[in-house]
Write a protein that holds these residues in place. Structure first.
Motif, PDB file in Angstrom:
ATOM      1  N   ALA A 135     -26.801 -19.019 -25.904  1.00  0.00           N
ATOM      2  CA  ALA A 135     -25.495 -18.788 -26.508  1.00  0.00           C
ATOM      3  C   ALA A 135     -24.557 -18.078 -25.530  1.00  0.00           C
ATOM      4  O   ALA A 135     -23.370 -18.400 -25.444  1.00  0.00           O
ATOM      5  N   VAL A 136     -25.102 -17.116 -24.780  1.00  0.00           N
ATOM      6  CA  VAL A 136     -24.300 -16.403 -23.784  1.00  0.00           C
ATOM      7  C   VAL A 136     -23.864 -17.352 -22.675  1.00  0.00           C
ATOM      8  O   VAL A 136     -22.703 -17.350 -22.246  1.00  0.00           O
ATOM      9  N   MET A 137     -24.781 -18.190 -22.201  1.00  0.00           N
ATOM     10  CA  MET A 137     -24.458 -19.134 -21.128  1.00  0.00           C
ATOM     11  C   MET A 137     -23.388 -20.123 -21.572  1.00  0.00           C
ATOM     12  O   MET A 137     -22.468 -20.446 -20.816  1.00  0.00           O
ATOM     13  N   LEU A 138     -23.494 -20.605 -22.794  1.00  0.00           N
ATOM     14  CA  LEU A 138     -22.501 -21.547 -23.313  1.00  0.00           C
ATOM     15  C   LEU A 138     -21.137 -20.884 -23.470  1.00  0.00           C
ATOM     16  O   LEU A 138     -20.098 -21.504 -23.212  1.00  0.00           O
ATOM     17  N   LYS A 139     -21.122 -19.623 -23.882  1.00  0.00           N
ATOM     18  CA  LYS A 139     -19.873 -18.896 -24.058  1.00  0.00           C
ATOM     19  C   LYS A 139     -19.191 -18.648 -22.721  1.00  0.00           C
ATOM     20  O   LYS A 139     -17.956 -18.731 -22.614  1.00  0.00           O
ATOM     21  N   GLN A 140     -19.981 -18.367 -21.694  1.00  0.00           N
ATOM     22  CA  GLN A 140     -19.421 -18.027 -20.396  1.00  0.00           C
ATOM     23  C   GLN A 140     -19.039 -19.249 -19.576  1.00  0.00           C
ATOM     24  O   GLN A 140     -18.215 -19.151 -18.670  1.00  0.00           O
ATOM     25  N   SER A 141     -19.645 -20.386 -19.865  1.00  0.00           N
ATOM     26  CA  SER A 141     -19.369 -21.588 -19.076  1.00  0.00           C
ATOM     27  C   SER A 141     -18.843 -22.710 -19.956  1.00  0.00           C
ATOM     28  O   SER A 141     -19.610 -23.334 -20.698  1.00  0.00           O
ATOM     29  N   PRO A 142     -17.539 -23.017 -19.882  1.00  0.00           N
ATOM     30  CA  PRO A 142     -17.002 -24.143 -20.648  1.00  0.00           C
ATOM     31  C   PRO A 142     -17.480 -25.489 -20.119  1.00  0.00           C
ATOM     32  O   PRO A 142     -17.292 -26.514 -20.770  1.00  0.00           O
ATOM     33  N   TYR A 143     -18.116 -25.465 -18.941  1.00  0.00           N
ATOM     34  CA  TYR A 143     -18.608 -26.701 -18.324  1.00  0.00           C
ATOM     35  C   TYR A 143     -20.130 -26.722 -18.275  1.00  0.00           C
ATOM     36  O   TYR A 143     -20.739 -27.213 -17.324  1.00  0.00           O
ATOM     37  N   PHE A 144     -20.750 -26.192 -19.314  1.00  0.00           N
ATOM     38  CA  PHE A 144     -22.207 -26.061 -19.354  1.00  0.00           C
ATOM     39  C   PHE A 144     -22.892 -27.412 -19.174  1.00  0.00           C
ATOM     40  O   PHE A 144     -23.925 -27.511 -18.504  1.00  0.00           O
ATOM     41  N   LEU A 145     -22.332 -28.486 -19.759  1.00  0.00           N
ATOM     42  CA  LEU A 145     -22.965 -29.802 -19.707  1.00  0.00           C
ATOM     43  C   LEU A 145     -22.607 -30.594 -18.455  1.00  0.00           C
ATOM     44  O   LEU A 145     -22.939 -31.771 -18.357  1.00  0.00           O
ATOM     45  N   SER A 146     -21.934 -29.950 -17.515  1.00  0.00           N
ATOM     46  CA  SER A 146     -21.656 -30.625 -16.243  1.00  0.00           C
ATOM     47  C   SER A 146     -21.912 -29.686 -15.068  1.00  0.00           C
ATOM     48  O   SER A 146     -21.387 -29.890 -13.983  1.00  0.00           O
ATOM     49  N   THR A 147     -22.730 -28.676 -15.313  1.00  0.00           N
ATOM     50  CA  THR A 147     -23.040 -27.694 -14.274  1.00  0.00           C
ATOM     51  C   THR A 147     -24.549 -27.542 -14.110  1.00  0.00           C
ATOM     52  O   THR A 147     -25.228 -27.068 -15.028  1.00  0.00           O
ATOM     53  N   PRO A 148     -25.110 -27.946 -12.969  1.00  0.00           N
ATOM     54  CA  PRO A 148     -26.539 -27.724 -12.725  1.00  0.00           C
ATOM     55  C   PRO A 148     -26.857 -26.228 -12.712  1.00  0.00           C
ATOM     56  O   PRO A 148     -26.085 -25.421 -12.189  1.00  0.00           O
TER      57      PRO A 148
END
Length: 242
Positions: A84-97
């Motif tokens: 949840a923290v990673m998703l909140k901090q990165s709006p590009y979670f699904l395009s960032t290795p």
């Protein structure tokens, strides 16, 4: 054996977190921490979620290209709070290795797998927003991955057409590219700086790294247009919405 059991009980009583949940803060937000999962099915998944965990799957391609199919599926469990923290901090979670570290168990320091992965799907509960499942693909260097990249528009404040009162019609909000794992951009940027009323940006107008290949049957389709004014919905569309 008795000493080992007493040690675990003491740690639990003292509130000591499992090693995979007490990672150094510097790497916590850049490395997905997980443990192996042996059971599948709705009941097993529900049990994981009740304990604050997210059922996850790691896919490994059979070859360097996505057309070769899936060679292996590794069942994992990740920590919901960390995701949840990673998703909140990165709006590009699904395009960032990101890095993945798999430990032998919740209270184990033994790392059984580590590497670079690309999150490709996150399923959420529509009512609560809680993460239900996570799907990742192994993103080793040289692997070609089909990635759905978000499109962002920049330069709206200086766009000549918009300054004249024009309207930006956003036709595509994402584009699919075949990317080497080491060259995946988090987003595709469309520059509006020099666009006037009547101008448009086509898919193949967008500059990207030469190693990226646009996956589209028609690369001349527009991504956006600068219209003279905001389009008015047809009566037919209004009727369908009413």
């Amino acid at each position: 054996m008795a000493q080992c059991l007493r040690g675990k009980a003491a740690a639990a009583a003292a509130g000591v977190a499992a090693p995979w949940r007490r990672v150094a803060s510097a790497s916590y937000h850049h490395t997905i921490q997980a443990v192996p999962r042996e059971t599948t099915g709705p009941r097993a998944a529900a049990r994981e979620r009740r304990h604050g965990r997210v059922p996850a799957v790691l896919l490994t391609l059979a070859g360097a290209a996505p057309g070769n199919g899936i060679a292996h599926r590794k069942l994992l469990t990740a920590d919901r709070k960390q995701l949840a923290v990673m998703l909140k901090q990165s709006p590009y979670f699904l395009s960032t290795p990101v890095r993945l570290q798999v430990r032998a168990g919740e209270r184990s320091n033994a790392v059984v797998h580590s590497g670079t992965v690309l999150p490709i799907k996150v399923h959420r509960d529509e009512a609560t927003g809680h993460i239900l499942n996570l799907v990742m693909v192994q993103a080793d260097e040289g692997t070609m991955l089909k990635v759905n990249l978000p499109v962002e528009f920049k330069g709206e404040d200086t766009c000549p057409g918009l300054k004249k009162g024009g309207f930006l019609q956003k036709i595509r909000t994402s584009l699919v590219y075949l990317c080497p794992a080491e060259q995946i951009p988090p987003k595709i940027e469309v520059d509006l700086t020099n666009l006037d009323v009547g101008d448009r940006v086509l898919m193949n107008d967008i500059p990207v790294h030469p190693s990226l290949k646009l996956l589209s049957k028609n690369e001349t389709m527009p991504v956006c247009k600068i219209l003279a004014s905001k389009p008015v919905e047809s009566e037919t569309m209004q009727e369908l919405k009413s």
